[in-house]
Design a protein around this motif. Sequence first.
Motif, mmCIF file in Angstrom:
data_model
loop_
_atom_site.group_PDB
_atom_site.id
_atom_site.type_symbol
_atom_site.label_atom_id
_atom_site.label_comp_id
_atom_site.label_asym_id
_atom_site.label_seq_id
_atom_site.Cartn_x
_atom_site.Cartn_y
_atom_site.Cartn_z
ATOM 1 N N UNK A 221 0.656 -1.033 -0.055
ATOM 2 C CA UNK A 221 0.153 0.053 -0.119
ATOM 3 C C UNK A 221 0.918 1.361 0.118
ATOM 4 N N UNK A 222 1.922 1.208 0.718
ATOM 5 C CA UNK A 222 2.808 2.464 0.887
ATOM 6 C C UNK A 222 3.831 2.138 -0.290
ATOM 7 N N UNK A 223 3.676 3.124 -1.258
ATOM 8 C CA UNK A 223 4.630 3.172 -2.501
ATOM 9 C C UNK A 223 6.056 3.536 -2.038
ATOM 10 N N UNK A 224 6.125 4.251 -1.160
ATOM 11 C CA UNK A 224 7.447 4.448 -0.754
ATOM 12 C C UNK A 224 8.227 3.179 0.125
ATOM 13 N N UNK A 225 7.736 2.573 0.900
ATOM 14 C CA UNK A 225 8.316 1.491 1.398
ATOM 15 C C UNK A 225 8.456 0.365 0.478
ATOM 16 N N UNK A 226 7.416 0.133 -0.514
ATOM 17 C CA UNK A 226 7.346 -0.710 -1.410
ATOM 18 C C UNK A 226 8.635 -0.473 -2.438
ATOM 19 N N UNK A 227 8.837 0.533 -2.812
ATOM 20 C CA UNK A 227 10.043 0.956 -3.857
ATOM 21 C C UNK A 227 11.518 0.902 -2.894
ATOM 22 N N UNK A 228 11.274 1.380 -1.671
ATOM 23 C CA UNK A 228 12.767 0.942 -1.048
ATOM 24 C C UNK A 228 12.989 -0.665 -1.020
ATOM 25 N N UNK A 229 11.983 -1.276 -0.758
ATOM 26 C CA UNK A 229 12.520 -2.947 -0.854
ATOM 27 C C UNK A 229 12.796 -3.206 -1.963
ATOM 28 N N UNK A 230 12.265 -2.961 -3.136
ATOM 29 C CA UNK A 230 12.525 -3.237 -4.599
ATOM 30 C C UNK A 230 14.000 -2.933 -4.708
ATOM 31 N N UNK A 231 14.326 -1.585 -4.286
ATOM 32 C CA UNK A 231 15.614 -1.331 -4.619
ATOM 33 C C UNK A 231 16.625 -2.016 -3.987
ATOM 34 N N UNK B 8 10.353 -10.897 -13.270
ATOM 35 C CA UNK B 8 10.469 -9.734 -12.317
ATOM 36 C C UNK B 8 9.140 -9.734 -11.299
ATOM 37 N N UNK B 9 7.909 -10.043 -11.986
ATOM 38 C CA UNK B 9 6.552 -10.091 -11.321
ATOM 39 C C UNK B 9 6.685 -11.168 -10.247
ATOM 40 N N UNK B 10 7.402 -12.489 -10.412
ATOM 41 C CA UNK B 10 7.558 -13.238 -9.330
ATOM 42 C C UNK B 10 8.496 -12.830 -8.331
ATOM 43 N N UNK B 11 9.508 -12.423 -8.808
ATOM 44 C CA UNK B 11 10.459 -11.627 -7.851
ATOM 45 C C UNK B 11 10.004 -10.709 -6.927
ATOM 46 N N UNK B 12 8.997 -9.664 -7.596
ATOM 47 C CA UNK B 12 8.617 -8.845 -6.746
ATOM 48 C C UNK B 12 7.597 -9.191 -5.901
ATOM 49 N N UNK B 13 6.766 -10.295 -6.066
ATOM 50 C CA UNK B 13 5.635 -11.059 -5.369
ATOM 51 C C UNK B 13 6.539 -11.553 -4.042
ATOM 52 N N UNK B 14 7.566 -12.257 -4.292
ATOM 53 C CA UNK B 14 8.457 -12.935 -3.018
ATOM 54 C C UNK B 14 8.928 -11.974 -2.469
ATOM 55 N N UNK B 15 9.372 -10.847 -3.015
ATOM 56 C CA UNK B 15 10.255 -9.825 -2.198
ATOM 57 C C UNK B 15 9.420 -9.408 -1.074
ATOM 58 N N UNK B 16 8.014 -9.152 -1.267
ATOM 59 C CA UNK B 16 7.069 -8.630 -0.444
ATOM 60 C C UNK B 16 6.285 -9.664 0.416
ATOM 61 N N UNK B 17 6.883 -10.929 0.002
ATOM 62 C CA UNK B 17 6.032 -12.169 0.793
ATOM 63 C C UNK B 17 4.647 -12.304 0.481
ATOM 64 N N UNK B 18 4.309 -12.023 -0.542
ATOM 65 C CA UNK B 18 2.900 -11.869 -0.989
ATOM 66 C C UNK B 18 2.049 -13.141 -0.905
ATOM 67 N N UNK B 19 0.831 -13.079 -1.075
ATOM 68 C CA UNK B 19 0.139 -14.548 -1.210
ATOM 69 C C UNK B 19 -1.213 -13.998 -1.727
ATOM 70 N N UNK B 20 -1.994 -15.219 -2.657
ATOM 71 C CA UNK B 20 -3.277 -14.956 -2.902
ATOM 72 C C UNK B 20 -2.964 -14.282 -4.451
ATOM 73 N N UNK B 21 -2.854 -12.959 -4.437
ATOM 74 C CA UNK B 21 -3.172 -12.203 -5.738
ATOM 75 C C UNK B 21 -2.307 -11.075 -5.654
ATOM 76 N N UNK B 22 -1.979 -10.626 -6.865
ATOM 77 C CA UNK B 22 -1.051 -9.336 -7.205
ATOM 78 C C UNK B 22 -1.436 -9.047 -8.522
#
Length: 359
Positions: A132-142, A280-294
């Motif tokens: 939800x937090x675009x800043x935190x998300x981009x920091x983690x992806x960086x 990259x989508x799967x890498x991004x999914x796993x970087x945030x420890x996502x589940x269900x859908x993205x």
Amino acid sequence: MKIKLGLLYGGKSAEHKVSLQTAKAVIQALDLTKFEIHPIYIAETGEWIKGAQLLGPVADVKELQLHDGEVISSVALNTEIFPAKEADETKLDVVFPLLHGPNGEDGTVQGLLELLNIPYVGNGVLASAVGMDKVMMKNIYEQAGINQAKYVWYIRSDWEKDAEAAYKNVEETLGYPCFVKPANLGSSVGISKCKDRESLVKAFKLAFEYDRKIIVEEGIEGREVEIAVLGNDNPQCSVVGEIVPKTDFYDYKAKYEDGDTGLIIPAAITEEEYEAIKNVAIQSFKALDCSGLVRADFFLTKDGEVLMNEVNTMPGFTPFSMFPMLWQESGIRYSELIEKLIELAVERHEEKQKIKHTF
């Protein structure tokens, strides 16, 4: 035995109306021979309403009220949606949060459901909050080494102390065009494309109306493409779709009001480009420890470079939203997609029960 399914919709968020559209679509698509539906409406004031309070004024035609007299369907809803023993507070088997934006998609409701120990569809507390937090998300992806556009961010109090410094930093770091966004909203609410200082000043003021923190991203020359991800520990990807805005960019009005956008599914891309986007989508999914859908959104440049834009942990979910349409093209119908997400919710919940909580 039918699955007792709680549907959470509405929400105390600027994306309240988007959630109502989602709830209407999901309820109409559910198989009532498999599910006992328990609608739970969260008003914009934050009030939770369920059961008989949601029924329309006509006693013999049960219309589900969304808000302010709007009904979810003109078709009579049978009594299976409102079980006779509604007052018994029967524990739900699973909850589907059909909520967008803060106070619904950001980990708050997910945390409540965790405390209640009820399986729920979609991402957990951490992935929801960070997504939800675009800043935190981009920091983690960086940190994860995921290629993305340059960005800077600000909180309201710092901007109020020295707005000129903020504007100058944007111009020196990113240049024009750039995009100003609230850090914690989706559906393109509060987003502006800026081409000069005048539009930048207006964009900051608008974005800060929706959040105390904003993000500014460099403008990228490239195609806007999206891919849907489905699963838990072993996520799968759909085909890729492309967004072709007829306006300056894919804003809220284009998404939900006038339909002034072209959607190309599947996108005309090479196999190599598809593999790069999928990986990259799967890498991004796993970087945030996502589940269900993205739904993962990218820029694809003329050179074939794939740049992560952002992921949406609760994407638009009407039959005409990009996420369901991508899976439709990939061979999974809307009603099947809903059931698959419910299965994934139960699967993840059962996995969590294996964790030892005592020492």
